[in-house]
Design a protein around this motif. Structure first.
Motif, PDB file in Angstrom:
ATOM      1  N   UNK A  16       0.923  -1.131   0.017  1.00  0.00           N
ATOM      2  CA  UNK A  16      -0.067   0.064   0.212  1.00  0.00           C
ATOM      3  C   UNK A  16       0.758   1.292  -0.066  1.00  0.00           C
ATOM      4  N   UNK A  17       2.131   1.078   0.181  1.00  0.00           N
ATOM      5  CA  UNK A  17       2.945   2.246   0.199  1.00  0.00           C
ATOM      6  C   UNK A  17       4.033   2.398  -1.189  1.00  0.00           C
ATOM      7  N   UNK A  18       3.637   1.574  -2.030  1.00  0.00           N
ATOM      8  CA  UNK A  18       4.266   1.269  -3.410  1.00  0.00           C
ATOM      9  C   UNK A  18       5.566   0.793  -3.150  1.00  0.00           C
ATOM     10  N   UNK A  19       5.849   0.054  -2.133  1.00  0.00           N
ATOM     11  CA  UNK A  19       7.099  -0.383  -1.964  1.00  0.00           C
ATOM     12  C   UNK A  19       7.120  -2.101  -2.362  1.00  0.00           C
ATOM     13  N   UNK A  20       8.327  -2.390  -3.069  1.00  0.00           N
ATOM     14  CA  UNK A  20       7.932  -3.491  -3.819  1.00  0.00           C
ATOM     15  C   UNK A  20       8.131  -4.667  -2.545  1.00  0.00           C
ATOM     16  N   UNK A  21       7.210  -5.805  -2.970  1.00  0.00           N
ATOM     17  CA  UNK A  21       6.887  -6.638  -1.846  1.00  0.00           C
ATOM     18  C   UNK A  21       8.154  -7.750  -1.791  1.00  0.00           C
ATOM     19  N   UNK A  22       8.236  -8.139  -0.648  1.00  0.00           N
ATOM     20  CA  UNK A  22       9.240  -9.257  -0.341  1.00  0.00           C
ATOM     21  C   UNK A  22      10.780  -8.733  -0.735  1.00  0.00           C
ATOM     22  N   UNK A  23      10.993  -7.538  -0.630  1.00  0.00           N
ATOM     23  CA  UNK A  23      12.459  -6.763  -0.722  1.00  0.00           C
ATOM     24  C   UNK A  23      12.891  -6.218   0.561  1.00  0.00           C
ATOM     25  N   UNK A  24      13.763  -6.433   1.220  1.00  0.00           N
ATOM     26  CA  UNK A  24      14.211  -5.873   2.389  1.00  0.00           C
ATOM     27  C   UNK A  24      14.577  -4.434   2.433  1.00  0.00           C
ATOM     28  N   UNK A  25      15.279  -4.106   1.218  1.00  0.00           N
ATOM     29  CA  UNK A  25      15.744  -2.751   1.003  1.00  0.00           C
ATOM     30  C   UNK A  25      14.532  -1.850   0.645  1.00  0.00           C
ATOM     31  N   UNK A  26      14.609  -0.386   0.716  1.00  0.00           N
ATOM     32  CA  UNK A  26      13.660   0.544   0.491  1.00  0.00           C
ATOM     33  C   UNK A  26      13.513   0.565  -1.184  1.00  0.00           C
ATOM     34  N   UNK A  27      12.810  -0.263  -1.665  1.00  0.00           N
ATOM     35  CA  UNK A  27      12.691  -0.179  -3.362  1.00  0.00           C
ATOM     36  C   UNK A  27      11.303   0.280  -3.454  1.00  0.00           C
ATOM     37  N   UNK A  28      11.005   1.250  -4.117  1.00  0.00           N
ATOM     38  CA  UNK A  28       9.649   1.737  -4.249  1.00  0.00           C
ATOM     39  C   UNK A  28       9.633   1.669  -5.965  1.00  0.00           C
ATOM     40  N   UNK A  29       8.268   1.485  -6.409  1.00  0.00           N
ATOM     41  CA  UNK A  29       7.837   1.337  -7.820  1.00  0.00           C
ATOM     42  C   UNK A  29       6.641   2.130  -8.261  1.00  0.00           C
ATOM     43  N   UNK A  30       6.393   2.463  -9.321  1.00  0.00           N
ATOM     44  CA  UNK A  30       5.131   3.242  -9.886  1.00  0.00           C
ATOM     45  C   UNK A  30       4.983   2.825 -11.380  1.00  0.00           C
ATOM     46  N   UNK A  31       3.868   3.409 -11.733  1.00  0.00           N
ATOM     47  CA  UNK A  31       3.342   3.066 -13.145  1.00  0.00           C
ATOM     48  C   UNK A  31       3.208   1.931 -13.558  1.00  0.00           C
ATOM     49  N   UNK A  32       3.314   1.605 -14.984  1.00  0.00           N
ATOM     50  CA  UNK A  32       2.962   0.547 -15.653  1.00  0.00           C
ATOM     51  C   UNK A  32       3.564  -0.786 -15.309  1.00  0.00           C
ATOM     52  N   UNK A  33       4.643  -0.363 -14.506  1.00  0.00           N
ATOM     53  CA  UNK A  33       5.643  -1.769 -14.326  1.00  0.00           C
ATOM     54  C   UNK A  33       5.236  -2.431 -12.985  1.00  0.00           C
ATOM     55  N   UNK A  34       4.007  -1.890 -12.259  1.00  0.00           N
ATOM     56  CA  UNK A  34       3.680  -2.436 -11.093  1.00  0.00           C
ATOM     57  C   UNK A  34       2.165  -3.071 -11.249  1.00  0.00           C
ATOM     58  N   UNK A  35       1.858  -3.890 -10.439  1.00  0.00           N
ATOM     59  CA  UNK A  35       0.356  -4.155 -10.162  1.00  0.00           C
ATOM     60  C   UNK A  35      -0.322  -2.920  -9.627  1.00  0.00           C
ATOM     61  N   UNK A  36      -1.108  -2.293 -10.202  1.00  0.00           N
ATOM     62  CA  UNK A  36      -1.668  -0.980  -9.672  1.00  0.00           C
ATOM     63  C   UNK A  36      -2.479  -1.191  -8.590  1.00  0.00           C
ATOM     64  N   UNK A  37      -2.539  -0.491  -7.490  1.00  0.00           N
ATOM     65  CA  UNK A  37      -3.200  -0.390  -6.425  1.00  0.00           C
ATOM     66  C   UNK A  37      -4.717  -0.085  -6.889  1.00  0.00           C
ATOM     67  N   UNK A  38      -4.875   0.669  -7.976  1.00  0.00           N
ATOM     68  CA  UNK A  38      -6.229   1.191  -8.345  1.00  0.00           C
ATOM     69  C   UNK A  38      -6.920   0.079  -8.891  1.00  0.00           C
ATOM     70  N   UNK A  39      -6.179  -1.153  -9.515  1.00  0.00           N
ATOM     71  CA  UNK A  39      -6.996  -1.986 -10.110  1.00  0.00           C
ATOM     72  C   UNK A  39      -6.597  -2.066 -11.676  1.00  0.00           C
ATOM     73  N   UNK A  40      -6.339  -0.933 -12.128  1.00  0.00           N
ATOM     74  CA  UNK A  40      -6.077  -0.904 -13.564  1.00  0.00           C
ATOM     75  C   UNK A  40      -5.118   0.208 -13.901  1.00  0.00           C
ATOM     76  N   UNK A  41      -4.037   0.236 -14.708  1.00  0.00           N
ATOM     77  CA  UNK A  41      -3.322   1.325 -15.004  1.00  0.00           C
ATOM     78  C   UNK A  41      -3.565   2.406 -15.714  1.00  0.00           C
TER      79      UNK A  41
END
Length: 304
Positions: A129-154
């Motif tokens: 929910x914070x746009x942080x990559x799941x399963x990654x220990x370091x602080x890596x965030x991702x946005x845009x079309x490369x992610x499973x969009x929180x809104x349900x659709x990009x």
């Protein structure tokens, strides 16, 4: 190649495919146009179904053949300079041939063979929910079309909202002072703003409450004339370029309620529109971003 084609196929019934086939209706040679889509309706999951129905009606009026349930098995890769003719075979055993084939069915993010991310079935990065990559220990965030969009659709407006919110939150702390256990607030979707252009005189829109206000009190469904007036000229390539260099406005749209485009960069947008070539537009953008002259930009990037 497009201007000589007698037939064109576009694969993918999402926003990109729909706008692309719409642009093809303006070709002077008037080729036969076909849109292939694996679903049973145009692919706008978060948008009211009336929008898709209206766009489908407009496509039929423009003599665009829309084939639903056509899941392509092999789509020819685009070749710069052509030729891009070929035949597409679908899983139901049918074949579709055209002088030009354009793939707008989407593609997964390009990632190295070894990476730390958890992916969904479409190869997109899973985020929390914070746009942080799941399963990654370091602080890596991702946005845009490369992610499973929180809104349900990009959507473009959502990707912009993700980047703006995440950037502003991270920017509140100097990079060197962000602790390993630093926690961001949950990402909150910034509101719906859907604009889809269909050729020079068609399209559709749907605006959430926030963007109804941003665009001066437009209704939720402004209609095809409004969509054409707002987006038809250049599919917003100049507008997005202007935003990229810091268009005023905390919401990323650079607008205030009731006065969408009355601000200090209006002259800049006009100059962009008047630039004759993409190269000139790019040079103007770089000069504006770096506050340098054309000769200084040329000297700085000559090796590139």
């Amino acid at each position: 190649e497009l201007s000589k084609a007698k037939s064109i196929i576009v694969v993918g019934g999402g926003a990109l495919g729909t706008e692309t086939i719409g642009e093809m209706t303006m070709l002077p040679n008037k080729p036969k146009l076909t849109l292939l889509h694996e679903g049973q309706s145009l692919d706008f999951p978060l948008i009211d179904k009336s929008v898709a129905e209206d766009l489908l009606k407009q496509m039929k009026e423009k003599n665009i053949e829309v084939v639903f349930g056509a899941r392509a098995k092999d789509i020819p890769s685009w070749k710069a300079g052509g030729p891009n003719s070929g035949t597409i075979k679908t899983q139901d055993g049918k074949s579709y041939s055209a002088d030009v084939i354009i793939n707008c069915a989407g593609s997964p993010p390009v990632l190295p063979a070894k990476h730390p991310f958890q992916l969904d079935e479409k190869g997109r990065i899973k985020v929390d929910k914070k746009l942080k990559a799941e399963g990654v220990n370091s602080q890596i965030y991702a946005v845009g079309n490369c992610i499973v969009p929180p809104e349900g659709k990009g959507q473009v407006s959502y990707a912009m909202g993700q980047a703006i919110q995440l950037g502003s939150k991270l920017n509140s702390k100097a990079a060197s002072t962000i602790p390993k256990d630093f926690i961001l607030e949950d990402y909150e979707p910034d509101g719906l703003a859907f604009f889809l252009q269909l050729g020079e005189d068609g399209g559709s829109m749907q605006l959430g409450p926030k963007y109804q206000e941003v665009f001066g009190g437009l209704p939720e469904f402004p209609g095809k004339d409004a969509a054409a007036a707002i987006k038809a000229k250049d599919l917003w390539t100049d507008f997005v370029g202007a935003m990229a260099i810091g268009w005023p406005g905390a919401d990323g749209m650079g607008a205030t309620a009731g006065k969408p485009f009355e601000h200090e960069n209006s002259k800049f947008a006009d100059q962009l529109v008047q630039s004759e070539t993409t190269g000139k537009r790019l040079m103007y953008l770089m000069c504006k971003m770096e506050n340098l002259s054309e000769s200084e930009i040329a000297a700085k990037y000559i090796d590139l």
